[in-house]
Design an enzyme around this catalytic site. Structure first.
Site, mmCIF file in Angstrom:
data_model
loop_
_atom_site.group_PDB
_atom_site.id
_atom_site.type_symbol
_atom_site.label_atom_id
_atom_site.label_comp_id
_atom_site.label_asym_id
_atom_site.label_seq_id
_atom_site.Cartn_x
_atom_site.Cartn_y
_atom_site.Cartn_z
ATOM 1 N N SER A 82 43.308 36.229 46.824
ATOM 2 C CA SER A 82 43.362 37.579 46.286
ATOM 3 C C SER A 82 43.764 37.539 44.824
ATOM 4 C CB SER A 82 44.375 38.423 47.067
ATOM 5 O OG SER A 82 44.631 39.648 46.402
ATOM 6 N N ARG A 167 51.466 32.122 31.559
ATOM 7 C CA ARG A 167 50.676 33.355 31.492
ATOM 8 C C ARG A 167 51.441 34.545 32.047
ATOM 9 N NH1 ARG A 167 46.334 32.356 35.200
ATOM 10 N NH2 ARG A 167 45.610 34.451 34.704
ATOM 11 N N LYS A 186 42.806 25.435 41.817
ATOM 12 C CA LYS A 186 43.637 25.206 43.000
ATOM 13 C C LYS A 186 42.776 25.066 44.245
ATOM 14 C CE LYS A 186 46.305 28.910 42.446
ATOM 15 N NZ LYS A 186 46.188 29.439 41.092
#
Length: 438
Positions: A82, A167, A186
């Site tokens: 997500s 970030r 990832k």
């Protein structure tokens, strides 16, 4: 090659070569490039973007910055990711459901970013849960439980682990190339056969507009398929919290209620089923949507999905009887306070991002990369868009530990809600799918 020259090139809008990108990623990995330079590079990309070749090169370089796993299993290796939201506990229930249907889910998840909750932060509210096992334990858990939800170890996409943390605290999250490379590096390192992306849109999403969300979905699908992993995306609404709660231990508790059948929020269930159906079909575990829905309903109602969550938790160091006694194990905030509606009408909208920031302000998220969080704080009983409320009716319950933070959170919740005299149109939870990058 100098890092500052690469930063300068991107700052001035030039296209970076694969060699330049690989050099910079190697420097992020071995520490030869400073945190300030990483932040500057992220800001340069944020403002000037990357083309598809640069984005793919960044993804490949971050994937190769550590180990790339391979599997020898009797079913497809599948995953979902997500882009982040408020009350988004899908991963906690989806992984065990797919495992109970015959898939294997090695899910590399992250911590909270900005106003959104992080799956790892949620799972770490379970006593003993090891979110950073070594690769041997990770692989054994996937084999034996069918699912393992962990964080980036030092050996899986370590360049992204460093970049991700910077970030989060330098306002460079909302960049399509950086999001694409971060997520896919990832996932590619986990050795997947298939990947389904849940791309959020709306007031609580990093990509608030449908156009931005579609562009991100297309980028993810295009780069993922280009890298050899079957990738599709589902764009879902984040114009209100997905579940009617937000917070770390709070969302784990809600996930247990979902898996055990105690309560299944309708919007949450719609998104979970849409993503699971896509995964089962992608992995060849169901030949059509109806068959997939049937299998998913069976593993929920039989308790097989809940059993998989319990098995995963025990293998990763948590209590062996967690599913049966989750409410005893999960920590609770010392105080609960109601937020009441100032007037009568219909809940017409939530500023979902502001709700997420209210949780952060109570201590449930981070404003610095090295900051610890309070797993107990958050919101429950969040009124749904379209719900009728009278003056003095409940809008939400604050779970809090600090009086000053509680006062601020109450004001933020009241600022976040819109109450109108007539009932609004309630949007669907699942907006559309992207299967081919177009």
């Amino acid at each position: 090659m100098l890092p500052q020259e690469i930063i300068r090139n991107k700052r001035d809008g030039h296209i970076l070569s694969e060699q330049e990108i690989c050099f910079f990623v190697e420097g992020m990995t071995d520490g030869s490039i400073s945190e300030g330079q990483v932040a500057a590079f992220g800001m340069a990309v944020f403002f000037n973007g990357m083309n598809s070749d640069e984005s793919a090169a960044l993804t490949r370089a971050m994937t190769r910055s550590g180990d790339v796993l391979s599997w020898n299993l009797d079913g497809p290796v599948l995953d979902k990711h997500s882009t982040g939201g408020v009350g988004d506990l899908v991963s906690l229930v989806l992984g065990p459901m797919i495992a109970a249907c015959g898939g294997y889910v090695p899910m590399i998840s992250g911590r909270g970013l900005g106003h959104t909750g992080g799956t790892l932060d949620k799972l770490e509210s379970i006593p003993g849960y090891n979110a950073f096992p070594d690769n041997a334990i990770f692989q054994r858990t996937v084999r034996d439980a069918g699912v393992a939800i962990i964080g980036q170890t030092g050996n899986l996409a370590p360049a992204d682990g460093r970049f991700y943390a910077v970030r989060d605290v330098t306002a460079t999250v909302e960049s399509i190339p950086l999001i694409t490379a971060s997520i896919l590096s990832k996932k590619l390192a986990a050795g997947l056969d298939g990947l389904v992306m849940d791309v959020k849109t709306g007031s609580g999403a990093f990509m608030a507009s449908r156009e931005q969300s579609k562009a991100l979905a297309q980028s993810l699908v295009s780069v993922g398929n280009r890298a050899g992993v079957r990738t599709s995306a589902v764009v879902t609404s984040m114009d209100e919290p997905l579940a009617s709660c937000a917070g770390n231990a709070i969302e784990v508790r809600e996930a247990m209620r979902y898996l055990t059948g105690e309560h299944r929020d309708s919007r949450l269930h719609a998104v979970v089923m849409a993503l699971c159906v896509e995964m089962l079909m992608q992995g060849g575990l169901a030949h059509d949507e109806k068959a997939a829905e049937g299998r998913l309903s069976e593993v929920l109602e039989s308790g097989k999905a809940a059993e998989r969550f319990g098995r995963m938790t025990a293998l990763l160091g948590g209590p062996a009887d967690f599913v049966q006694r989750y409410d005893e194990y999960l920590p609770k905030a010392p105080s609960c306070q109601e937020v009441l509606s100032p007037k009568s009408g219909y809940v017409s909208a939530w500023d979902t991002r502001r709700l997420g920031l209210a949780v952060v302000g109570m201590g449930g998220g981070r404003t610095r990369a090295d900051q610890s969080i309070d797993p107990t704080v958050g919101l429950t009983h969040i009124a749904r868009v379209g719900q009728r409320v009278e003056q003095g009716d409940l809008l939400a319950v604050l779970h809090c530990a600090d009086e000053a933070a509680t006062r601020q959170a109450r004001e933020m919740v009241l600022d976040a809600v819109s109450i109108a005299p007539s009932a609004p149109d309630v949007g669907v939870a699942v907006c559309f799918r992207v299967n081919d990058g177009s």
